[in-house]
Structure formats: structure tokens, C-alpha cells
Design a protein around this motif. Sequence first.
Motif, PDB file in Angstrom:
ATOM      1  N   MET A  69       0.726  -1.349   0.015  1.00  0.00           N
ATOM      2  CA  MET A  69      -0.014   0.044   0.034  1.00  0.00           C
ATOM      3  C   MET A  69       0.772   1.539  -0.049  1.00  0.00           C
ATOM      4  O   MET A  69       0.329   2.272  -0.207  1.00  0.00           O
ATOM      5  CB  MET A  69      -0.930   0.020   1.331  1.00  0.00           C
ATOM      6  CG  MET A  69      -1.715  -1.307   1.263  1.00  0.00           C
ATOM      7  SD  MET A  69      -2.711  -1.501  -0.075  1.00  0.00           S
ATOM      8  CE  MET A  69      -3.846  -0.298  -0.028  1.00  0.00           C
ATOM      9  N   ASP A  70       2.139   1.100   0.244  1.00  0.00           N
ATOM     10  CA  ASP A  70       3.103   2.436   0.144  1.00  0.00           C
ATOM     11  C   ASP A  70       4.112   2.204  -0.856  1.00  0.00           C
ATOM     12  O   ASP A  70       5.039   1.699  -0.866  1.00  0.00           O
ATOM     13  CB  ASP A  70       3.645   2.531   1.576  1.00  0.00           C
ATOM     14  CG  ASP A  70       4.675   3.568   1.796  1.00  0.00           C
ATOM     15  OD1 ASP A  70       4.634   4.468   0.808  1.00  0.00           O
ATOM     16  OD2 ASP A  70       5.176   3.631   2.817  1.00  0.00           O
ATOM     17  N   PRO A  71       3.777   2.958  -2.091  1.00  0.00           N
ATOM     18  CA  PRO A  71       4.702   2.938  -2.999  1.00  0.00           C
ATOM     19  C   PRO A  71       6.185   3.845  -2.879  1.00  0.00           C
ATOM     20  O   PRO A  71       7.110   3.498  -3.532  1.00  0.00           O
ATOM     21  CB  PRO A  71       4.177   3.832  -4.164  1.00  0.00           C
ATOM     22  CG  PRO A  71       3.127   4.571  -3.503  1.00  0.00           C
ATOM     23  CD  PRO A  71       2.675   3.800  -2.308  1.00  0.00           C
ATOM     24  N   GLU A  72       6.376   4.507  -1.682  1.00  0.00           N
ATOM     25  CA  GLU A  72       7.433   4.988  -1.350  1.00  0.00           C
ATOM     26  C   GLU A  72       8.403   4.066  -0.311  1.00  0.00           C
ATOM     27  O   GLU A  72       9.132   4.620   0.216  1.00  0.00           O
ATOM     28  CB  GLU A  72       7.536   6.275  -0.802  1.00  0.00           C
ATOM     29  CG  GLU A  72       6.744   7.298  -2.021  1.00  0.00           C
ATOM     30  CD  GLU A  72       6.427   8.691  -1.471  1.00  0.00           C
ATOM     31  OE1 GLU A  72       6.707   8.837  -0.169  1.00  0.00           O
ATOM     32  OE2 GLU A  72       6.112   9.715  -2.260  1.00  0.00           O
ATOM     33  N   ALA A  73       7.884   2.971   0.220  1.00  0.00           N
ATOM     34  CA  ALA A  73       8.452   2.156   1.138  1.00  0.00           C
ATOM     35  C   ALA A  73      10.006   1.634   0.510  1.00  0.00           C
ATOM     36  O   ALA A  73      10.240   1.638  -0.726  1.00  0.00           O
ATOM     37  CB  ALA A  73       7.620   0.822   1.462  1.00  0.00           C
ATOM     38  N   PRO A  74      10.626   1.466   1.562  1.00  0.00           N
ATOM     39  CA  PRO A  74      12.343   1.126   0.970  1.00  0.00           C
ATOM     40  C   PRO A  74      11.969  -0.097   0.156  1.00  0.00           C
ATOM     41  O   PRO A  74      12.898  -0.180  -0.741  1.00  0.00           O
ATOM     42  CB  PRO A  74      12.924   0.741   2.413  1.00  0.00           C
ATOM     43  CG  PRO A  74      12.272   1.558   3.222  1.00  0.00           C
ATOM     44  CD  PRO A  74      10.676   1.586   3.070  1.00  0.00           C
ATOM     45  N   LEU A  75      11.148  -1.232   0.464  1.00  0.00           N
ATOM     46  CA  LEU A  75      10.919  -2.310  -0.612  1.00  0.00           C
ATOM     47  C   LEU A  75       9.541  -2.372  -0.756  1.00  0.00           C
ATOM     48  O   LEU A  75       8.772  -2.430   0.056  1.00  0.00           O
ATOM     49  CB  LEU A  75      11.372  -3.728   0.349  1.00  0.00           C
ATOM     50  CG  LEU A  75      11.507  -4.787  -0.643  1.00  0.00           C
ATOM     51  CD1 LEU A  75      12.782  -5.844  -0.161  1.00  0.00           C
ATOM     52  CD2 LEU A  75      10.403  -5.465  -0.798  1.00  0.00           C
ATOM     53  N   ALA A  76       9.313  -2.395  -2.019  1.00  0.00           N
ATOM     54  CA  ALA A  76       7.945  -2.292  -2.609  1.00  0.00           C
ATOM     55  C   ALA A  76       7.502  -3.460  -3.396  1.00  0.00           C
ATOM     56  O   ALA A  76       8.475  -4.074  -4.109  1.00  0.00           O
ATOM     57  CB  ALA A  76       7.495  -0.933  -3.170  1.00  0.00           C
ATOM     58  N   VAL A  77       6.206  -3.852  -3.556  1.00  0.00           N
ATOM     59  CA  VAL A  77       5.719  -4.819  -4.619  1.00  0.00           C
ATOM     60  C   VAL A  77       4.573  -4.275  -5.353  1.00  0.00           C
ATOM     61  O   VAL A  77       3.771  -3.527  -4.859  1.00  0.00           O
ATOM     62  CB  VAL A  77       5.139  -5.983  -3.944  1.00  0.00           C
ATOM     63  CG1 VAL A  77       4.882  -7.192  -4.912  1.00  0.00           C
ATOM     64  CG2 VAL A  77       6.251  -6.797  -2.854  1.00  0.00           C
ATOM     65  N   ARG A  78       4.970  -4.040  -6.631  1.00  0.00           N
ATOM     66  CA  ARG A  78       3.927  -3.448  -7.301  1.00  0.00           C
ATOM     67  C   ARG A  78       2.592  -4.205  -7.419  1.00  0.00           C
ATOM     68  O   ARG A  78       2.621  -5.479  -7.691  1.00  0.00           O
ATOM     69  CB  ARG A  78       4.350  -3.800  -8.923  1.00  0.00           C
ATOM     70  CG  ARG A  78       5.463  -2.748  -9.218  1.00  0.00           C
ATOM     71  CD  ARG A  78       4.804  -1.233  -9.848  1.00  0.00           C
ATOM     72  NE  ARG A  78       6.045  -0.451 -10.194  1.00  0.00           N
ATOM     73  CZ  ARG A  78       6.265  -0.093 -11.477  1.00  0.00           C
ATOM     74  NH1 ARG A  78       5.729  -0.784 -12.477  1.00  0.00           N
ATOM     75  NH2 ARG A  78       7.362   0.649 -11.697  1.00  0.00           N
ATOM     76  N   PRO A  79       1.381  -3.718  -7.046  1.00  0.00           N
ATOM     77  CA  PRO A  79       0.182  -4.464  -6.691  1.00  0.00           C
ATOM     78  C   PRO A  79      -0.315  -5.239  -8.243  1.00  0.00           C
ATOM     79  O   PRO A  79      -0.627  -6.490  -8.211  1.00  0.00           O
ATOM     80  CB  PRO A  79      -0.722  -3.454  -6.360  1.00  0.00           C
ATOM     81  CG  PRO A  79       0.053  -2.441  -5.762  1.00  0.00           C
ATOM     82  CD  PRO A  79       1.350  -2.407  -6.490  1.00  0.00           C
ATOM     83  N   THR A  80       0.237  -4.541  -9.224  1.00  0.00           N
ATOM     84  CA  THR A  80      -0.194  -5.290 -10.504  1.00  0.00           C
ATOM     85  C   THR A  80       0.533  -6.322 -10.973  1.00  0.00           C
ATOM     86  O   THR A  80       0.336  -7.447 -11.643  1.00  0.00           O
ATOM     87  CB  THR A  80       0.045  -4.202 -11.523  1.00  0.00           C
ATOM     88  OG1 THR A  80       1.102  -3.656 -11.574  1.00  0.00           O
ATOM     89  CG2 THR A  80      -1.258  -3.210 -11.604  1.00  0.00           C
ATOM     90  N   SER A  81       1.703  -6.378 -10.172  1.00  0.00           N
ATOM     91  CA  SER A  81       2.653  -7.701 -10.440  1.00  0.00           C
ATOM     92  C   SER A  81       2.580  -8.991  -9.306  1.00  0.00           C
ATOM     93  O   SER A  81       3.166  -9.961  -9.721  1.00  0.00           O
ATOM     94  CB  SER A  81       4.088  -7.171 -10.535  1.00  0.00           C
ATOM     95  OG  SER A  81       4.328  -6.234 -11.515  1.00  0.00           O
ATOM     96  N   PHE A  82       1.814  -8.463  -8.291  1.00  0.00           N
ATOM     97  CA  PHE A  82       1.976  -9.432  -7.336  1.00  0.00           C
ATOM     98  C   PHE A  82       1.375 -10.728  -7.421  1.00  0.00           C
ATOM     99  O   PHE A  82       2.141 -11.556  -6.850  1.00  0.00           O
ATOM    100  CB  PHE A  82       1.268  -8.924  -5.881  1.00  0.00           C
ATOM    101  CG  PHE A  82       1.382  -9.581  -4.768  1.00  0.00           C
ATOM    102  CD1 PHE A  82       2.547  -9.750  -3.974  1.00  0.00           C
ATOM    103  CD2 PHE A  82       0.308 -10.218  -4.179  1.00  0.00           C
ATOM    104  CE1 PHE A  82       2.598 -10.288  -2.783  1.00  0.00           C
ATOM    105  CE2 PHE A  82       0.396 -10.990  -3.232  1.00  0.00           C
ATOM    106  CZ  PHE A  82       1.571 -11.178  -2.398  1.00  0.00           C
ATOM    107  N   LEU A  83       0.169 -10.953  -8.077  1.00  0.00           N
ATOM    108  CA  LEU A  83      -0.226 -12.455  -8.354  1.00  0.00           C
ATOM    109  C   LEU A  83       0.648 -13.192  -9.031  1.00  0.00           C
ATOM    110  O   LEU A  83       0.971 -14.425  -8.926  1.00  0.00           O
ATOM    111  CB  LEU A  83      -1.323 -12.328  -9.056  1.00  0.00           C
ATOM    112  CG  LEU A  83      -2.770 -11.848  -8.248  1.00  0.00           C
ATOM    113  CD1 LEU A  83      -3.814 -11.592  -9.048  1.00  0.00           C
ATOM    114  CD2 LEU A  83      -3.061 -12.873  -7.008  1.00  0.00           C
ATOM    115  N   GLY A  84       1.068 -12.529 -10.283  1.00  0.00           N
ATOM    116  CA  GLY A  84       2.155 -13.223 -11.012  1.00  0.00           C
ATOM    117  C   GLY A  84       3.570 -13.571 -10.525  1.00  0.00           C
ATOM    118  O   GLY A  84       4.390 -14.604 -10.602  1.00  0.00           O
ATOM    119  N   LEU A  85       3.972 -12.827  -9.116  1.00  0.00           N
ATOM    120  CA  LEU A  85       5.140 -12.996  -8.514  1.00  0.00           C
ATOM    121  C   LEU A  85       4.753 -13.980  -7.347  1.00  0.00           C
ATOM    122  O   LEU A  85       5.648 -14.243  -6.687  1.00  0.00           O
ATOM    123  CB  LEU A  85       5.643 -11.745  -7.906  1.00  0.00           C
ATOM    124  CG  LEU A  85       6.637 -10.808  -8.949  1.00  0.00           C
ATOM    125  CD1 LEU A  85       6.707  -9.508  -8.570  1.00  0.00           C
ATOM    126  CD2 LEU A  85       7.440 -11.474  -9.775  1.00  0.00           C
TER     127      LEU A  85
END
Length: 424
Positions: A69-85
Motif C-alpha cells: 500500500m506504500d509505493p515509497e516504502a524501502p522495499l515495495a511490490v507492484r500490486p499489478t505484479s503481485f499475483l504473477g510473483l
Amino acid sequence: MKHIAVIGGGIVGISCALALQSDRHEVTVLEPGPIGEGASWASCGCLAVGEIVPLSQPKMLMQVPGWLMDPEAPLAVRPTSFLGLLPWFTRFTLNSFPHKMRAIAADLATLTFQATDDFKALAADIGHPEVLVERPILKVFDDDKDKATMGAAFDLAREMGCTIDEVSGQEAKNMEPAIAGDFQHAAILRDWSYVTDPVQLVKRLTEAFLARGGTVKSAAVADFSRDGSVVRSVRSTDGEDIFADEIVIAAGTGSKMLARKLGIRLPVEGLAGYSTLLPESGVDLKHTVFYPKGGFGITPYQDALAVAGTAEFMNLDAKPNWRRAEVLVNHARRVLPGLNTTNSERRMGRRPFTPDTRPVIGRSARLANVMFATGHGQLGLTLSATTGRLVAAEIAGRAPHVAIEAFHPDRFSRRQNYSPHGAH
């Protein structure tokens, strides 16, 4: 003498090519991108000898939902990529148990503890020993709570043999007067060092390779020609067939697709790292300074300060989110209050990560003449020279200076009949 095709001209690929040249092989490197602009160009440029504790730390994993939920976090996961990953993340999470983390750290230490000597030998061999600056790095912490976030990682790194001195924030400021004066704690990582410029480093390595008769072909790989378990040739995207006795796949995140063409499944995903170069920083810095809370480090390259770090899991074809680079620079002022950020240059590099954080070095049992040298994650520059030595030794049939069973490409799949103690 063999003809060897090295796929990938980044820091790992060109280090492999030079090591193979030293064994008097004829070497062709295939690299579709600009020389020096692979994953390492957006890095902190460190030989991170102590970076052996895997990312799959329980405290880190607990924060993943918030990072989504935080695109500025030190480590982030793109929500649109999460299912594929998700399949990759499942494997990644399974490596967070303490006994697995300790095993991973021990395996990585066998490589990183060779890294400085191997890198110095490579730099001296090409006539540029000055590219390595042998100074420890600093990590700075706001307060007790901030320092505690690194406690378990420091303990494990020390257990493996790393030298870490914990000092006060004032002692750190005495070493680096430009840093802010209100950090309560700091750590000196004595095993680390850094390079003067990773882009120029790769270019100098490439120049040495070319001067010794090597060939660099500016093309990607379209396909392979096989005869059973033997790969006969590499077809480039411009239609040329490059016949080779041995093939080394050192293409970073691109290695996943290339391995798939050969029937090998490598769970390598790209973790995007961002960097901003500041040629007019107005700051005199002598050491690399990391601010773990912000997820970045600041390195004094030859002609600029590099603010690099943050990590973003996203699909390999996803576009950069340059806002992350801007956030890094804004946070860098917390560390260096006098920082001038005008005339900056933004960079992004995709670091190839495996779910167990170990690189992939070695042959698959299914391919007789293909070596893998990929999946180094944040340790590509660190392990480049060491990987080159290991690849050259394997191809020559020499005993490696570091055991590589733990980094075998077949470790990810039972169907590939991997036996770490069997013949490759």
C-alpha cells in the motif's frame, strides 16, 4: 582452446569472459544493451562482503502487506505484479526460517569472503587497481529502535565471520563530518569497500577483453540450436549463428527466459533498484554511508555522489517508477543536510534474485556444455570476479577455489534430478 559464447556483457558476464580468456579460450560476448548499463550501474558500487543475510528475514516479511500500500516504502511490490510473483514469493517466504537463513548466509559467505582478493586480482590484471577503494562503510541509525532493526542481521553476519564495530553517532560524524549530527548510533562494516564508478569499471573490463582479442556482439539471443544435451550454436537476433564449444549464460534477469528456451526453469525475478547521480553534490564524502531505515546508501564515486537503493518487485517488462528515485534523493538530505541535488541523473537496474538469495553458478545435469552465472541479486558486482574464476575453473576441469554445490542450477526442481554431490 575452446570457442566460448558468453551471453551477457554486464559485470558478471565480462568478468567471466576475461577469466576464460586467461585460459586461452576464444570468447564472444553477446550484449544487446549499452556497455556498463546493466544492473550494477544503478547500484551503490560496493563490494558488499558482509551482505550475506538473505532478504527473507521474518521482520521484513511482516512488513510486505504494508509495503503493498506504500509505493515509497524501502522495499515495495507492484500490486499489478503481485499475483504473477506469488509462486516466487511463496518460495522466498519458505526461506525465512532461522535454520535456512543461517545456511544461506553460510553459503554466501564462502563466496563473499573471496570477493575482495578476487576483485583486486582482476583489477590489477587489467591495469586499473585504483578502481577499488578499500575503505569500510558506515550504517547510521536514528535511535535505539532503529538500530534494533539490524540487530539479528548483524549477529548472524558476525557469526559467519564479518567484522562490524558498533559506534556512537558522534564517532560516525567524526569519520564523516558531512553527515547529520543527531544520529544516535552507527556501525562500521570493516569488510566492505567500493569502486570509483561501476559504469567505468565495466567499460574498462570490456576494453581489456577487446584488447586481448575478444569479440563483443551487440545483439540479443533469439534461440539455440541443440543436439540432445549439447547446444551447438546461439542464434542472435540479427540472424547470425554463433557456434560454440561452451556457452555461459550470464544475462541477469534475462537468464530466466534463456534458460526456459533450453528447458530449464530458473526462478529468477527482477528486483528493481534505483539510483541518482549528483555531480554537483557540494558534499565531501570519503566512505559509503548507508541509512537502512530509508533503504539506501550514498557512495562517493569519482565524479559524483550516487544515492542508490530502494527495491521494487515488479514484472520484468514493467516500466520504472521514477518517483522512487526522487524519494531516495529527498531522504538523502536526512543523512547529508548540505546535499545539493541539482543536475541529477536517474538510473534503474534490475537485480536478478532467486527465492533462496543464492546465485546460480554451474551446469544443469540436462545440458552438457552450458554454464549458468546469474541470480546474484544485490551481489553482482561483489561476486563478479569470483564467479568468473569459478566458471573458468569448471570449464577447464579444475577444482574450484570455492565449492559451488549450493549454487547449482538444478536445485529448484526435483524433476531435473539434481544431486548436489553428483556429477555435473
